[in-house]
Each structure stands twice: as C-alpha cells, then as structure tokens.
Design an enzyme around this catalytic site. Structure first.
Site, PDB file in Angstrom:
ATOM      1  N   GLU A  27       0.855  -1.200   0.000  1.00  0.00           N
ATOM      2  CA  GLU A  27       0.000   0.000   0.000  1.00  0.00           C
ATOM      3  C   GLU A  27       0.883   1.240   0.000  1.00  0.00           C
ATOM      4  O   GLU A  27       1.986   1.236   0.571  1.00  0.00           O
ATOM      5  CB  GLU A  27      -0.892  -0.013   1.257  1.00  0.00           C
ATOM      6  CG  GLU A  27      -1.723   1.259   1.413  1.00  0.00           C
ATOM      7  CD  GLU A  27      -2.836   1.151   2.454  1.00  0.00           C
ATOM      8  OE1 GLU A  27      -2.919   0.118   3.145  1.00  0.00           O
ATOM      9  OE2 GLU A  27      -3.618   2.111   2.554  1.00  0.00           O
ATOM     10  N   ASN A  72      -6.692   1.679   2.763  1.00  0.00           N
ATOM     11  CA  ASN A  72      -7.412   2.929   2.963  1.00  0.00           C
ATOM     12  C   ASN A  72      -6.937   4.006   1.992  1.00  0.00           C
ATOM     13  O   ASN A  72      -7.703   4.888   1.610  1.00  0.00           O
ATOM     14  CB  ASN A  72      -7.235   3.411   4.407  1.00  0.00           C
ATOM     15  CG  ASN A  72      -7.854   2.456   5.414  1.00  0.00           C
ATOM     16  OD1 ASN A  72      -8.648   1.594   5.057  1.00  0.00           O
ATOM     17  ND2 ASN A  72      -7.491   2.602   6.671  1.00  0.00           N
ATOM     18  N   ASN A 172     -12.213  -0.759  -1.062  1.00  0.00           N
ATOM     19  CA  ASN A 172     -11.558  -1.297   0.139  1.00  0.00           C
ATOM     20  C   ASN A 172     -12.348  -0.939   1.385  1.00  0.00           C
ATOM     21  O   ASN A 172     -12.702   0.233   1.581  1.00  0.00           O
ATOM     22  CB  ASN A 172     -10.149  -0.702   0.270  1.00  0.00           C
ATOM     23  CG  ASN A 172      -9.454  -1.141   1.546  1.00  0.00           C
ATOM     24  OD1 ASN A 172      -9.073  -2.299   1.687  1.00  0.00           O
ATOM     25  ND2 ASN A 172      -9.298  -0.216   2.499  1.00  0.00           N
ATOM     26  N   GLU A 173     -12.633  -1.935   2.206  1.00  0.00           N
ATOM     27  CA  GLU A 173     -13.257  -1.729   3.524  1.00  0.00           C
ATOM     28  C   GLU A 173     -14.344  -0.658   3.495  1.00  0.00           C
ATOM     29  O   GLU A 173     -14.333   0.263   4.329  1.00  0.00           O
ATOM     30  CB  GLU A 173     -12.175  -1.400   4.570  1.00  0.00           C
ATOM     31  CG  GLU A 173     -11.206  -2.543   4.782  1.00  0.00           C
ATOM     32  CD  GLU A 173     -10.259  -2.364   5.970  1.00  0.00           C
ATOM     33  OE1 GLU A 173     -10.197  -1.260   6.529  1.00  0.00           O
ATOM     34  OE2 GLU A 173      -9.583  -3.351   6.326  1.00  0.00           O
ATOM     35  N   TYR A 244      -6.846  -8.756  11.665  1.00  0.00           N
ATOM     36  CA  TYR A 244      -5.536  -8.545  12.299  1.00  0.00           C
ATOM     37  C   TYR A 244      -5.633  -8.985  13.759  1.00  0.00           C
ATOM     38  O   TYR A 244      -6.681  -8.827  14.382  1.00  0.00           O
ATOM     39  CB  TYR A 244      -5.152  -7.067  12.255  1.00  0.00           C
ATOM     40  CG  TYR A 244      -4.909  -6.536  10.849  1.00  0.00           C
ATOM     41  CD1 TYR A 244      -3.684  -6.708  10.224  1.00  0.00           C
ATOM     42  CD2 TYR A 244      -5.908  -5.855  10.155  1.00  0.00           C
ATOM     43  CE1 TYR A 244      -3.451  -6.212   8.946  1.00  0.00           C
ATOM     44  CE2 TYR A 244      -5.681  -5.355   8.875  1.00  0.00           C
ATOM     45  CZ  TYR A 244      -4.447  -5.542   8.274  1.00  0.00           C
ATOM     46  OH  TYR A 244      -4.214  -5.063   7.018  1.00  0.00           O
ATOM     47  N   GLU A 291      -6.419  -9.073   3.464  1.00  0.00           N
ATOM     48  CA  GLU A 291      -5.556  -8.431   4.476  1.00  0.00           C
ATOM     49  C   GLU A 291      -5.609  -9.300   5.717  1.00  0.00           C
ATOM     50  O   GLU A 291      -6.694  -9.477   6.308  1.00  0.00           O
ATOM     51  CB  GLU A 291      -6.041  -7.020   4.829  1.00  0.00           C
ATOM     52  CG  GLU A 291      -5.669  -5.981   3.809  1.00  0.00           C
ATOM     53  CD  GLU A 291      -6.053  -4.565   4.228  1.00  0.00           C
ATOM     54  OE1 GLU A 291      -5.938  -4.244   5.431  1.00  0.00           O
ATOM     55  OE2 GLU A 291      -6.479  -3.805   3.352  1.00  0.00           O
ATOM     56  N   GLN A 349       1.322  -6.124   5.664  1.00  0.00           N
ATOM     57  CA  GLN A 349       1.731  -5.809   4.307  1.00  0.00           C
ATOM     58  C   GLN A 349       3.056  -6.491   4.010  1.00  0.00           C
ATOM     59  O   GLN A 349       3.420  -7.397   4.756  1.00  0.00           O
ATOM     60  CB  GLN A 349       1.818  -4.306   4.161  1.00  0.00           C
ATOM     61  CG  GLN A 349       0.451  -3.633   4.419  1.00  0.00           C
ATOM     62  CD  GLN A 349       0.402  -2.146   4.138  1.00  0.00           C
ATOM     63  OE1 GLN A 349       1.335  -1.562   3.614  1.00  0.00           O
ATOM     64  NE2 GLN A 349      -0.705  -1.492   4.501  1.00  0.00           N
TER      65      GLN A 349
HETATM   66  O1  AHR Z   1      -2.990  -2.595   6.186  1.00  0.00           O
HETATM   67  C1  AHR Z   1      -3.241  -1.398   6.871  1.00  0.00           C
HETATM   68  C2  AHR Z   1      -4.690  -0.919   6.741  1.00  0.00           C
HETATM   69  O2  AHR Z   1      -5.538  -1.807   7.412  1.00  0.00           O
HETATM   70  C3  AHR Z   1      -5.263  -0.863   5.346  1.00  0.00           C
HETATM   71  O3  AHR Z   1      -4.992   0.309   4.690  1.00  0.00           O
HETATM   72  C4  AHR Z   1      -6.730  -0.990   5.581  1.00  0.00           C
HETATM   73  O4  AHR Z   1      -7.404  -1.574   4.501  1.00  0.00           O
HETATM   74  C5  AHR Z   1      -6.826  -1.786   6.861  1.00  0.00           C
HETATM   75  O5  AHR Z   1      -7.719  -1.216   7.757  1.00  0.00           O
END
Ligand code: AHR
Length: 503
Positions: A27, A72, A172-173, A244, A291, A349
């Site tokens: 990103e 994001n 995205n999201e 995450y 992700e 990432q």
């Molecule tokens: O990977 C970091 C961020 O986490 C990304 O930009 C977003 O898609 C997610 O919330």
C-alpha cells in the site's frame, strides 16, 4: 508432557491449494512503497529505482500475488496522478494516512516491479472518492490493446503490451466509517454491482472481489455480506475479509487467536451460501482474505494526527517477536484448512509497514521473525490439503472455550511425492509429544524439519540485533511405519517435510 495424535489420509482431501493464498499487499502507506520497494537514490536500487535487496527477499518469501495500491489509501487515490513522466507528476494529499503522496511511484512501476519479482498483480479500484468512470479508465489503461484513449496513453508511457491484470478488488473496507466515501451496505452493493457490470463489459473473464467486512467485530458483519451479495452475487467471484490480531496482554490467549480466523472464514462461507440458496444460484462464492496479519493495533489508536503533510512518514513499523511468528504460522494453518473456499490471501503488508521484510536507508533489507513460517509454508504447502483430524488436549480460552492445544494441517504434493506437516503447539508452558499418522502412504522418509521457538518469546529481529530469530533446521522427528513422532516445545511452530509413496 501432553500428547497429541494427528491423522491424515491420502484418500480424504480438502481441496487443491490455490497458490494465490500465499499473496501479500503493498500500500502507499508509510514506508512500504517509498524506502521499501522504491528508493531510486539507494545504493541497493536498480535502474528503475527498485530495491534489489528487497526484491530478493520477496522472491525468497515466496509470495505469489500482490494487492495494490491500498488499503485505505485507495479510497482517495486518483491513479492518473501516478502515471506519465516522473517530472510532471504532482504531489497530492493522502487523507487516509495524513501524508504527502509524491506520486513518483504508480501503476506502471508496480507492474514492472511485479514482473521483476515474478508475482501476479492484484489491483483495486477506488470506490470511495471515485467510481465507475475511473474504474473503467484504469482497466482500459492496464488491460486493453486498442487504439483508444487510455490504452494509447499506456503505450505513450512506454508500455506497449497490456498487463492483463486478472484480479480486481471493488474498493476497500467500504463498511468502515473511517473509509473515505464509506457507504451503507445497500449503497455499496449497488455501486459494486454497477462497477462489476461495467468492468465485465470490457472483460468478462476478470475475477472480481467484492469488499466484505473489515473485521469480524464490525457491528455490521454478516448483514453487510448478505446485503452486498444479494445485490452483486452473479457479478463477483470472491468476497473479501480482513483480519488482524495482537497480544493484548494475555499471551496464552494470543496463541490461540487463529480460532477467531477459523470462525470468521466459516461464517463468511455460511453467509455467502445462505445468499446462494436464497437466490437459487449454482455458483459458489469463494473468499479473498486480502488483508491478514499480526498488528499491534491498540498501540496506534488514539494517537494525535500529524500536524504536517510529510512524504512516506514512519508508520506502524511493528517489530515482530517469536510469539507473533508462531501465531502467523497458525493463521496459515487456518487458511490452508479452508483451501476449499479461500482462494486468495494477502499478508498485509510486505515491506516496512506491519511487514515480514524490513528496509532502512543505507542498510541491507532483513527478515522479521514472521518471514520464516510464511516462507516455509509458501514453499512447501503445495498440492492438496488432506483432511487433518486432531486429537489433542485442550486449552481453556477466554474467548473461544476449549481449543486444541496443538493445531496442524497436512499437505500432499503428488507431483513431488512429498507431504508437509505444519504444527503449532499453542501451550505457553507445556511441551507436547505428537504423533502424526499418514494413512494411505508408505516408505516415509523425513527430508527436512524447521522449528521456530525460543525460551524468550519477545525476541525480535531488528536493525540492531540482526536476524537472531530464525528456524532451527535440526531433524528431531522420527518415523516408524506410517507414523511420525515429534516433541513440540511450548509456543512453537514447526514444519516437517517427508517423502512418501502411495500405499
Ligand atoms: O494494512 C493497513 C490498513 O488496514 C489498510 O490500509 C486498511 O485496509 C486496513 O484497515
């Protein structure tokens, strides 16, 4: 010492593994792109300004597909700012990360980089500040060979052949209130369906990913998937999920957190299948876990916003420890276990920003602890996943009730006549005596073993320490007939690779 029995049988398969589950994500965020993969002034850079040391580590990591340009960041990005002569590109504000985007790196450079490292590009279209017109324009730029405005512009920029990008994320999201252009499920479902329809008018063979929930705790999770899939089911191939994990102070609980991913994957499949039944479709939607990672997210929440707009500020450069690596290895086991439905997964990432690879100006890039379980799994978790039964003691988890102390998955690669067994002992305190029975096979021979653990679970690989954490490749497992025996240290990840024949 606790005991575990793992049983897999050649005749019972989960699915063929899609190599794209070993994907990653780059990103425009912090120093992932700039000073990560692109640093023209670096002594390590090649003629395109791409860091050669980073490229070598990306190859070694074994990633197969890479998602770009966000995240994001995507929701405020105009892709046109990042193509054309470098000297004419203008800096823009990046609202997602409150930084300055210099646009010195863009779509064409990403494609060049992907080609050099031998990975498939996975692109995303901005459905936050942009919409259908911009999505069609970038698709024409990257994929179309015609005498048309945007394909001619690509040729003018020195790229005669189209890139033929197959996989595209629709935003995205978009469920997240933090997202620029955040939408309700109703509105996003309508936009995603229209954009998918338009993109398919250019190329019906694209694989399209509709943006599912940003995490399992979103209040809209479930309802979001149902609504968007009802609107776009026939137009998309995959639904995304993001997740995450972090150690919130209870490391034993952290060591079992892959259970959350097991639940999340199963739930998204169930919701997608409910929509399938409701609309009487023959098609099954698959999952793009585009992700996932360990991220010390709580450390960064409620930080004051930067007061200036800086290019490539240092953000979320988490230093991963041994426990993080064990958990990451376990998350890969969860992904493999559902290889019947998870067809794409992107470790988020790749470089510097919550990443397995770190780079600093003036220093060779290095491997974080999490690099190792990923690289071993990507290299050897190939072929098919076998149904893996686990009879293990239990850990009492605060969040998930009784969970297996040992988690495991077995993969079988018929082409090479090898199987790989991935194992995690999630107990913080107890070793585990584990037997793995491989039914339907004979002539087992151990080829390789890798173990990642340490008595100090907090150990990290930093610029100062060097790579002090790496797998121990000593073979401690033994074979007797169809059974492999191994002693698993507390809080450890391991892979055992065996050659074998069909019985
Ligand atoms: O990977 C970091 C961020 O986490 C990304 O930009 C977003 O898609 C997610 O919330």
């Amino acid at each position: 010492m606790s005991k575990t029995k793992v049983i897999a049988d050649r005749h019972f398969e989960v699915a063929e593994i899609d190599p794209r589950i070993y994907g990653s994500f780059t990103e425009h965020m912090g120093r992932c792109i700039y000073e990560g993969i692109y640093e023209p002034d670096s002594e390590f850079a090649d003629e395109d300004g791409l860091r050669k040391d980073v490229m070598e580590l990306v190859k070694e990591l074994g990633v197969t597909i890479i998602r770009y340009p966000g995240g994001n960041f995507l929701s405020g990005y105009d892709w046109k700012d990042g193509v054309g002569p470098l000297s004419e590109r203008q800096a823009r504000l990046d609202l997602a990360w409150h930084s300055l985007e210099t646009n010195q790196f863009g779509t064409d450079q990403f494609m060049t980089w992907c080609k050099k490292v031998g990975v498939e590009p996975m692109m995303a279209v901005n459905l936050g500040s942009a919409g259908l017109p911009e999505a069609l324009e970038i698709l024409e730029y990257t994929n179309v060979d015609a005498n048309s405005k945007w394909s001619n512009y690509r040729v003018k920029n020195g790229h005669k052949d189209p890139y033929n990008v197959k996989v595209w994320c629709l935003g995205n999201e978009m469920d997240g209130p933090w997202q620029l252009g955040h939408k309700s499920a109703e509105d996003y479902g309508t936009v995603a369906a229209n954009v998918a329809r338009g993109m398919r008018q250019i190329d019906d063979s694209l694989e399209l990913v509709i943006a599912g929930s940003s995490n399992r705790s979103m209040p809209t999770f479930g309802q979001w998937e149902e609504t968007i899939l009802e609107k776009a089911y026939d137009l998309v191939d995959h639904v995304s999920l993001h997740t995450y994990y972090e150690d919130l102070g209870n490391t034993q609980e952290f060591l079992v957190c892959s259970t959350n991913l097991d639940y999340f994957i199963n739930e998204v499949c169930d919701i997608a299948d409910a929509v399938k039944a409701k609309i009487r479709s023959n098609k099954t939607i698959t999952l793009s876990l585009d992700e996932w990672n360990v991220w010390r997210l709580s450390k960064y929440q409620n930080l004051p916003r930067a007061t200036s707009w800086e290019p490539a500020p240092r953000v979320i450069e988490d230093e991963y420890d041994v426990a993080d690596a064990v958990v990451l290895g376990n998350l890969l086991i969860s992904i493999l276990r559902r290889s019947d439905r998870v067809k794409i997964a992107c470790l988020a990432q790749l470089v510097n920003v919550i990443a397995p690879i770190r780079a600093e100006v003036g220093h060779p890039a290095w491997r974080q602890t999490t690099f190792f379980p990923f690289s071993y799994t990507a290299r050897y978790g190939r072929g098919k996943v076998l149904t893996t039964r686990i009879d293990s003691g239990k850990i009492k988890s605060e969040n998930y009730g009784d969970v297996n102390t040992v988690d495991s998955v077995v993969t079988y690669d018929e082409a090479t006549g090898t199987a790989a067994i991935f194992l995690v002992n999630r107990s913080l305190t107890e070793s585990n005596s584990t037997e793995i029975e491989l039914a339907g096979f004979k002539d087992l021979e151990i080829l390789e073993q890798a173990t990642l653990t340490d008595t100090n679970l907090k150990k990290t690989n930093t610029l100062a320490t060097g790579e002090q954490v790496k797998p121990d490749t000593k073979i401690t497992s033994t074979v007797s007939g169809k059974t492999i025996s191994i002693s698993l240290a507390p809080a450890s990840w391991q892979m055992v690779r065996v050659s074998l024949k069909k019985d």
